[in-house]
Every structure is written in structure tokens, then in C-alpha cells.
Design an enzyme around this catalytic site. Sequence first.
Site, PDB file in Angstrom:
ATOM      1  N   ASP A 108       0.868  -1.183   0.000  1.00 38.04           N
ATOM      2  CA  ASP A 108       0.000   0.000   0.000  1.00 38.04           C
ATOM      3  C   ASP A 108       0.899   1.225   0.000  1.00 38.04           C
ATOM      4  O   ASP A 108       1.948   1.233   0.646  1.00 38.04           O
ATOM      5  CB  ASP A 108      -0.915  -0.002   1.231  1.00 38.04           C
ATOM      6  N   ASP A 109       0.476   2.258  -0.740  1.00 35.26           N
ATOM      7  CA  ASP A 109       1.307   3.459  -0.808  1.00 35.26           C
ATOM      8  C   ASP A 109       1.130   4.352   0.430  1.00 35.26           C
ATOM      9  O   ASP A 109       1.917   5.262   0.643  1.00 35.26           O
ATOM     10  CB  ASP A 109       1.001   4.252  -2.089  1.00 35.26           C
ATOM     11  N   ASP A 165      -2.975  -3.155  -2.580  1.00 33.86           N
ATOM     12  CA  ASP A 165      -3.770  -1.950  -2.780  1.00 33.86           C
ATOM     13  C   ASP A 165      -3.893  -1.681  -4.280  1.00 33.86           C
ATOM     14  O   ASP A 165      -2.990  -2.027  -5.056  1.00 33.86           O
ATOM     15  CB  ASP A 165      -3.054  -0.786  -2.080  1.00 33.86           C
ATOM     16  N   MET A 198      -5.070   1.564  -5.837  1.00 34.01           N
ATOM     17  CA  MET A 198      -4.648   2.912  -6.210  1.00 34.01           C
ATOM     18  C   MET A 198      -3.263   3.210  -5.649  1.00 34.01           C
ATOM     19  O   MET A 198      -3.119   3.482  -4.453  1.00 34.01           O
ATOM     20  CB  MET A 198      -5.646   3.940  -5.657  1.00 34.01           C
ATOM     21  N   ILE A 257      15.461 -65.214 -20.698  1.00 35.09           N
ATOM     22  CA  ILE A 257      15.200 -65.783 -22.028  1.00 35.09           C
ATOM     23  C   ILE A 257      16.486 -66.430 -22.550  1.00 35.09           C
ATOM     24  O   ILE A 257      17.555 -65.815 -22.506  1.00 35.09           O
ATOM     25  CB  ILE A 257      14.725 -64.682 -23.012  1.00 35.09           C
ATOM     26  N   ASP A 299      12.934 -56.445 -29.184  1.00 36.04           N
ATOM     27  CA  ASP A 299      11.903 -55.767 -28.392  1.00 36.04           C
ATOM     28  C   ASP A 299      10.562 -56.488 -28.498  1.00 36.04           C
ATOM     29  O   ASP A 299       9.825 -56.608 -27.515  1.00 36.04           O
ATOM     30  CB  ASP A 299      11.744 -54.305 -28.849  1.00 36.04           C
ATOM     31  N   GLU A 347      16.985 -59.102 -20.490  1.00 37.74           N
ATOM     32  CA  GLU A 347      15.988 -60.145 -20.787  1.00 37.74           C
ATOM     33  C   GLU A 347      15.658 -60.947 -19.528  1.00 37.74           C
ATOM     34  O   GLU A 347      15.260 -62.092 -19.590  1.00 37.74           O
ATOM     35  CB  GLU A 347      16.495 -61.054 -21.914  1.00 37.74           C
TER      36      GLU A 347
HETATM   37 MG   LIG Z   1      -3.474   3.567  -2.389  1.00 38.01          MG
END
Ligand SMILES: [Mg+2]
Length: 456
Positions: free
Chosen positions: A9-10, A53, A55, A331, A347, A373
Amino acid sequence: MTARILVVDDIPANVKLLEARLVAEYFDVLTAGDGYQALAICERNQVDLVLLDIMMPGMDGFEVCERLKANPKTSHIPVVMVTALDQPADRVRGLKAGADDFLTKPVNDLQLISRVKSLLRLKTLSDELRIRAETAHTMGIDELLRSGEGRGDESGQVLLVDGRANSQERIIKALKPIADVSAISDPQAALFEASENPFELVIVNSNFDDYDPLRLCSQLRSLERTRFLPILIITEQGDDEMVVRALELGVNDYIVRPVDPNELVARSLTQMRRKRYNDRLRASVKQTIELAVTDPLTGLSNRRYLDNHLSTLFSRSMARGRPLAVLITDIDRFKQVNDTYGHDAGDDVLREFANRIRSTVRGADLACRYGGEEFVVVMPDTSPEVAATVAERLRSVVETTPFQLKSSGQELSVTASFGISSRISSVITPGQLMKQADLALYQAKTGGRNRVVAAA
Ligand SMILES: [Mg+2]
């Protein structure tokens, strides 16, 4: 709930006021006097929520919010915009800039704390998913998440639970540009609808004469299938008590009557976007976990999964005094297949071999590709005799029918050798159980292949 909140906030007095209220709730508070400072803080620190804020000189809150949401490093941080009460258009603009919520000045304590807590709860869930997805080093998670972004414009699926026909009509009309709305006036039927259909948002209007709408919200939260479904509740002006209870039950957002159509659209969109984002995260985490434990060629579990799971099965078998058997198969002369017919043929053989294992072992058995395998089947509650029968059946299933090579259409006779071992008193670790099976396999190979050998 400890969390770090950035107040922007400013006007220093406004910052001090919000800071004091948040610190009183044990939040850790950072502050910024303008948008540039706010962006720098979010970039460098772990911030869990921003109170922003609108603004402010230089860069206003809308732009700060847009920039936070556009930066992948900060886009997940919830932003609550603080608007002036006489500027309802700000709310819609803020939500379009990506704000997750807003508060009106002067900020009401109850709203401040309940909204902050509810957003932090949501963020905790998203963070957990995000961290899991990142830790798993998933491939292209960013692309995966972005891939769903185009869906933002697609029509959403909304379930409206509303006791009155005229208000149903108004809400359906307001949401028409962004969603297909199914309206229903019976809350119990609504619960059933919500669990049976892929809705992305449930809007509960608290205008029932003889039904507590929070009961439905609580049921939606407790059902497995609707646990992650966003809920937006429409409440009476000034009914703060209901809002607080709703947020505590896990309702995601609320809107106060009379309903501003623009606000309804913006809030519904925010909830649906968030759901889609979390759904994608959840799917990618699930996929990552599956990839991490699955052998991509055969679809069987991989060695990493076996190592973890075998020790669990082993401990359980020890604790319960139940048998446990392990089969290792290899295998025969697989290298020749690769050398003669090429790796694609190799594969094909591996995939078909895996299929035959899958269709031969029993439901409780765990089949894995151990590497190359070599395959392993773990058989809980299985005596050595039964394990030998399973192995013999598998040996025969492999030998009897030739393997078809998809790559060339040729047929190939394949055999495999088998070693089996069982947990007996002298075998006290999963490693020993594997080792015994491996020795038996070695004997099967040296004894002439295409046979089953049980460890002594
Ligand atoms: Mg403000």
C-alpha cells in the site's frame, strides 16, 4: 497456520494497520510501499500471499497483479486486492487481472482473516502438488500445465443448487457466456449429480426455506469424488457467520446477494481455472509416479519398484510366518535374437514374453522386468511346490507357442530358464532370497536351459 504475507500500500498508515492485524494472528508480514518494490520482494522471497492496494502512484495494483501472474516464479502466489467500497468495477477488473480475491476498505477483520486463511489452505494444496511434480523431475511439466491453458475459453460445467426458479434463471443467464449450467433445486439430488458428473464448479445458493446449505457443502467436501470440486456459495448480505462457517468447511468462495453478474462470471472463472490447474498437476504427479516404477517397453513394474516392494512383502511374510517365493527367469540365447533379427525383433520378443508372464501369473503375484531379458515374479503366500508349478506352467507357455515378430512377420521359437527360491529359516533378507533364485537360475542355464530349478 504460519505463512508469510506481503502487504502492499502506498499509504504507510494502511500498511501499519493491516500489518498489526496479521501479526496478531501470528502471520509473518513483509511490507512494500509501491508496486516495483512488491514485485522485487515476491521475486526474491518466499511469499505465501499478497494483500495488494489498487490505487498506487507509478504502477497500480492491477498491473502488479498481472505481472505477478505472468511470471512463472510468482504466478502461484494468491493475490487479494484491496478495493474501495464505492468501486465495484474494480473487483471485476481485479479478478480479470488474475486476483484470487478482494477485500473492501475499510477492511473488516473477520473477512480479512477468514479470506487469508482460506486462500492459504488452497495454496498449501497446490504447493504440495507442485513440489511433488518438481521433485519427480517430470519431463516437460511446464508444457503439460501450459497445454491446458487454452481451455480457459472453453465452456465450463457448472452445477447450480438453488431453491428458487427465478433466481436459477438469472444465474443461468449470467453464466451463459462461460458455462453450461445444470440447475437443480433438491440438495440431496444435487449431491448425487455432483458425484456422478464431471462438473467443474458447484454454486450453492443459500435461499432454501427448510434446508441448511452448509450441510450440502460439508457432504461435498467429505465425498471422495467431489473432494476437489470447487464450491461457491451465495449468501445474504451481512450473514458473516455463514460465510465464516462455509470457508471453514472448505467452501472456496462466496458472493453476496444481490448477485452482480460480472462478479459471478469472474469468480466462477477463477474457480474453474484453479480446478483445471490443480487437476493437471494431480494428473502429472500420478503419471510421474507411474513412469518412475514402470518399465516403458513391457509395461511391467521395473527394478526400482521391485526392490521397494520386495522388502515390504518380505517383512510381512516374516511377521506372519507365511511363505514367500521368488522366480527369476531369463530368455535363453536372447543375444542371438538381437544379433540375427535386429533390436526391433528383440523388443518384440521382450514384449511378448512379458505378456505371457502377465497372463500366466496369479493376481497377487508381482511381475517385473529386472533388466535386459531377465524378469522376476514375486509370489506372496506361495509354497515352494506351488511356485514350481507356476514356473513350469510359464516355461511351457513360452516354449509351446512360437513368438510372432511384429517387425518382420516371422515366427520364432523361444525358451527360457527359471530359478526359484523360497523364504525359509536360513534366508533372512530379501537380498538372500534373490541371490538363491539367481543361483538356481544359473544351474538351470548350465544344466541345459529351458528348465526350472528350485534352490536347494
Ligand atoms: Mg493507495
